[in-house]
Design a protein around this motif. Structure first.
Motif, PDB file in Angstrom:
ATOM      1  N   ARG A  71     -12.009 -32.276 -18.219  1.00  0.00           N
ATOM      2  CA  ARG A  71     -12.177 -31.275 -17.156  1.00  0.00           C
ATOM      3  C   ARG A  71     -12.863 -31.873 -15.933  1.00  0.00           C
ATOM      4  NH1 ARG A  71     -13.817 -28.229 -21.562  1.00  0.00           N
ATOM      5  NH2 ARG A  71     -16.020 -28.320 -20.989  1.00  0.00           N
ATOM      6  N   GLU A  94     -20.185 -28.935 -15.433  1.00  0.00           N
ATOM      7  CA  GLU A  94     -19.287 -28.655 -14.324  1.00  0.00           C
ATOM      8  C   GLU A  94     -20.031 -28.258 -13.050  1.00  0.00           C
ATOM      9  OE1 GLU A  94     -17.074 -28.069 -18.182  1.00  0.00           O
ATOM     10  OE2 GLU A  94     -19.039 -27.512 -17.393  1.00  0.00           O
ATOM     11  N   SER A 108     -13.365 -25.860  -8.114  1.00  0.00           N
ATOM     12  CA  SER A 108     -13.871 -24.605  -8.678  1.00  0.00           C
ATOM     13  C   SER A 108     -12.740 -23.748  -9.241  1.00  0.00           C
ATOM     14  CB  SER A 108     -14.625 -23.807  -7.612  1.00  0.00           C
ATOM     15  OG  SER A 108     -15.755 -24.495  -7.154  1.00  0.00           O
ATOM     16  N   ALA A 109     -11.626 -23.687  -8.508  1.00  0.00           N
ATOM     17  CA  ALA A 109     -10.497 -22.878  -8.971  1.00  0.00           C
ATOM     18  C   ALA A 109      -9.997 -23.385 -10.323  1.00  0.00           C
ATOM     19  CB  ALA A 109      -9.380 -22.900  -7.936  1.00  0.00           C
ATOM     20  N   TYR A 110      -9.925 -24.703 -10.466  1.00  0.00           N
ATOM     21  CA  TYR A 110      -9.488 -25.277 -11.738  1.00  0.00           C
ATOM     22  C   TYR A 110     -10.523 -25.022 -12.836  1.00  0.00           C
ATOM     23  CZ  TYR A 110      -9.078 -28.834 -15.337  1.00  0.00           C
ATOM     24  OH  TYR A 110      -9.038 -29.462 -16.556  1.00  0.00           O
ATOM     25  N   GLN A 140     -12.934 -22.800 -13.054  1.00  0.00           N
ATOM     26  CA  GLN A 140     -13.134 -21.391 -13.414  1.00  0.00           C
ATOM     27  C   GLN A 140     -12.107 -20.920 -14.444  1.00  0.00           C
ATOM     28  OE1 GLN A 140     -11.307 -18.344 -12.448  1.00  0.00           O
ATOM     29  NE2 GLN A 140     -12.861 -17.173 -13.585  1.00  0.00           N
ATOM     30  N   ASN A 141     -10.951 -21.525 -14.408  1.00  0.00           N
ATOM     31  CA  ASN A 141      -9.892 -21.160 -15.361  1.00  0.00           C
ATOM     32  C   ASN A 141      -9.909 -21.990 -16.637  1.00  0.00           C
ATOM     33  OD1 ASN A 141      -8.438 -19.036 -13.988  1.00  0.00           O
ATOM     34  ND2 ASN A 141      -7.780 -20.577 -12.505  1.00  0.00           N
ATOM     35  N   ASN A 142     -10.767 -22.999 -16.697  1.00  0.00           N
ATOM     36  CA  ASN A 142     -10.693 -23.919 -17.833  1.00  0.00           C
ATOM     37  C   ASN A 142     -11.998 -24.162 -18.569  1.00  0.00           C
ATOM     38  OD1 ASN A 142      -7.821 -25.293 -17.942  1.00  0.00           O
ATOM     39  ND2 ASN A 142      -8.332 -25.040 -15.775  1.00  0.00           N
TER      40      ASN A 142
END
Length: 401
Positions: A280, A356, A387-389, A391-393
């Motif tokens: 991640r 993260e 952040s977009a990635y 937040q989903n992972n």
């Protein structure tokens, strides 16, 4: 007291040494002990068993040597090879270059396979060399799994397949200094004969312990290897293993307790979860770089590293100034470009005791620095992409479910 005090914490984003977890610092905050007492051998026995888990081996024999990765290199070479032995070694960046220099100075016959910095090992050339070596003059293949100077991860599975395809008995010696315990590494499954790492990388300890793991084939080779070795001699360790005292000389007591705490943290999180976390972090960093309009030094996605990203800067920017300004203005430590890529890249390390939100702070700092040095960046662009990635992972923290 710090020599150069700054408020708050230093944001350490070099690819080693890395942030040390508080439980590890507390575990090391202890007095010296008699290493010949029953306590230290008992702890060492459990450490040797548990450290095999991060190499993913049941057949390997580990050695906890008070040294750096450079000493671990020397241990791997001198215990398995004799002067004049032919080695195929891949030059893909600064650290593979240094290992090759060591190999030459130890009087091995080094067959160097060089690639552009930013590319991985040229396995087509390896295939041709193995095919032509019917006499089996090649005694070892030396490869850096993760080249931290360029952010390149090599495919060890393909190396093992080539050795098997040509029925070649050469030993496979792997520098896993910035990969083991962060990237997928499978010593037994991939047929690695010697693997090594350093305490200051993914294990998140201070520098000072080189961890070498030798497979059965390497141990057998050590019985006839004629290279001179004293401090790094596996046989000295093995004698004391049999006696149950484990140490041929004085170990660092504090580092042993630190290693115990570090391994406990890895196992609490779960090794596969540790590897997924690094995936991640690596992915988020690369998305930020893309959003900034900059390029990765690594020239193909197949070689992307999840422990370090080397970022290419435009010709009108000196990447060393980015690193200097990061430290002087923002209390942020980034990695310099080394040797051939000096001034051309800066490196973001994302390995070890790191989460993260810490990474997002680093990316925000890099954006401000890029603007400082005249790069036309939109503030928040890389942070938003990462952040977009994330937040989903990002999964829930296992201990808090």
């Amino acid at each position: 007291m710090d020599n150069f005090y700054a408020p708050g914490r230093n944001h350490l984003f070099v690819p080693g040494p890395v942030n040390i977890p508080e439980p590890v610092i507390r575990a090391m905050n202890r007095n010296n002990e008699d290493y010949r007492s029953p306590a230290v051998p008992a702890m060492t026995k459990t450490l040797l068993e548990d450290v095999k888990k991060i190499f993913k081996t049941t057949t390997g024999t580990p050695f906890l040597i008070p040294t750096t990765g450079t000493g671990a290199w020397e241990s791997a070479l001198t215990n398995t090879l004799s002067p004049g032995d032919r080695i195929v070694s891949f030059l893909i960046g600064q650290f593979s270059l240094l290992w090759i220099d060591q190999q030459k100075r130890l009087n091995f016959n080094v067959d160097v396979v060089e690639s552009d910095w930013g590319q991985g090992a040229n396995l087509d050339i390896l295939a041709s060399k193995l095919a032509a070596d019917a006499a089996h003059t090649i005694k070892a293949i030396c490869i850096v799994h993760n080249e931290t100077a360029t952010g390149v991860t090599n495919n060890l599975v393909k190396v093992r397949k080539l050795l098997d395809q040509y029925g070649h008995p050469a030993l496979l010696l792997v520098d896993g200094v910035s990969s083991i315990c962060a990237l997928d590494f499978r010593m037994d499954e991939w047929g690695v004969d010697v693997a090594l790492t350093g305490s200051q990388k993914a294990l998140s300890l201070p520098t000072g312990m080189g961890i070498v793991c030798a497979g059965p084939k390497a141990l057998e080779a050590s019985k006839t290897a004629k290279s001179v070795r004293v401090f790094f001699d596996w046989n000295d360790y093995l004698k004391f293993y049999k006696l149950g005292t484990y140490w041929p000389y004085t170990p660092s007591i504090q580092l042993l307790y630190g290693l115990r705490a570090a391994l406990d943290l890895v196992f609490e999180e779960g090794l596969e979860n540790v590897i997924a976390r690094h995936t991640r972090l690596g992915t988020a960093t690369r998305l930020a770089v893309e959003a900034w309009g900059l390029k990765n030094c690594t020239q193909s996605e197949e070689w992307y590293s999840d422990t370090v990203t080397a970022v290419l800067v435009p010709p009108y920017i000196d990447s060393s100034e980015i690193v200097r300004r990061a430290w002087k203005r923002y209390n942020l430590s980034l990695g310099l470009g080394l040797n051939k890529v000096a001034g051309k890249v800066f490196r973001i390390g994302h390995l070890g005791n790191l989460n993260e939100l810490q990474l997002l702070g680093c990316l925000a700092g890099v954006e401000m620095i890029l603007k400082d040095v005249g790069y036309p960046i939109k503030l928040g662009s890389g942070v938003a992409a990462a952040s977009a990635y994330l937040q989903n992972n990002i999964p829930l923290i296992p201990s808090r479910l």
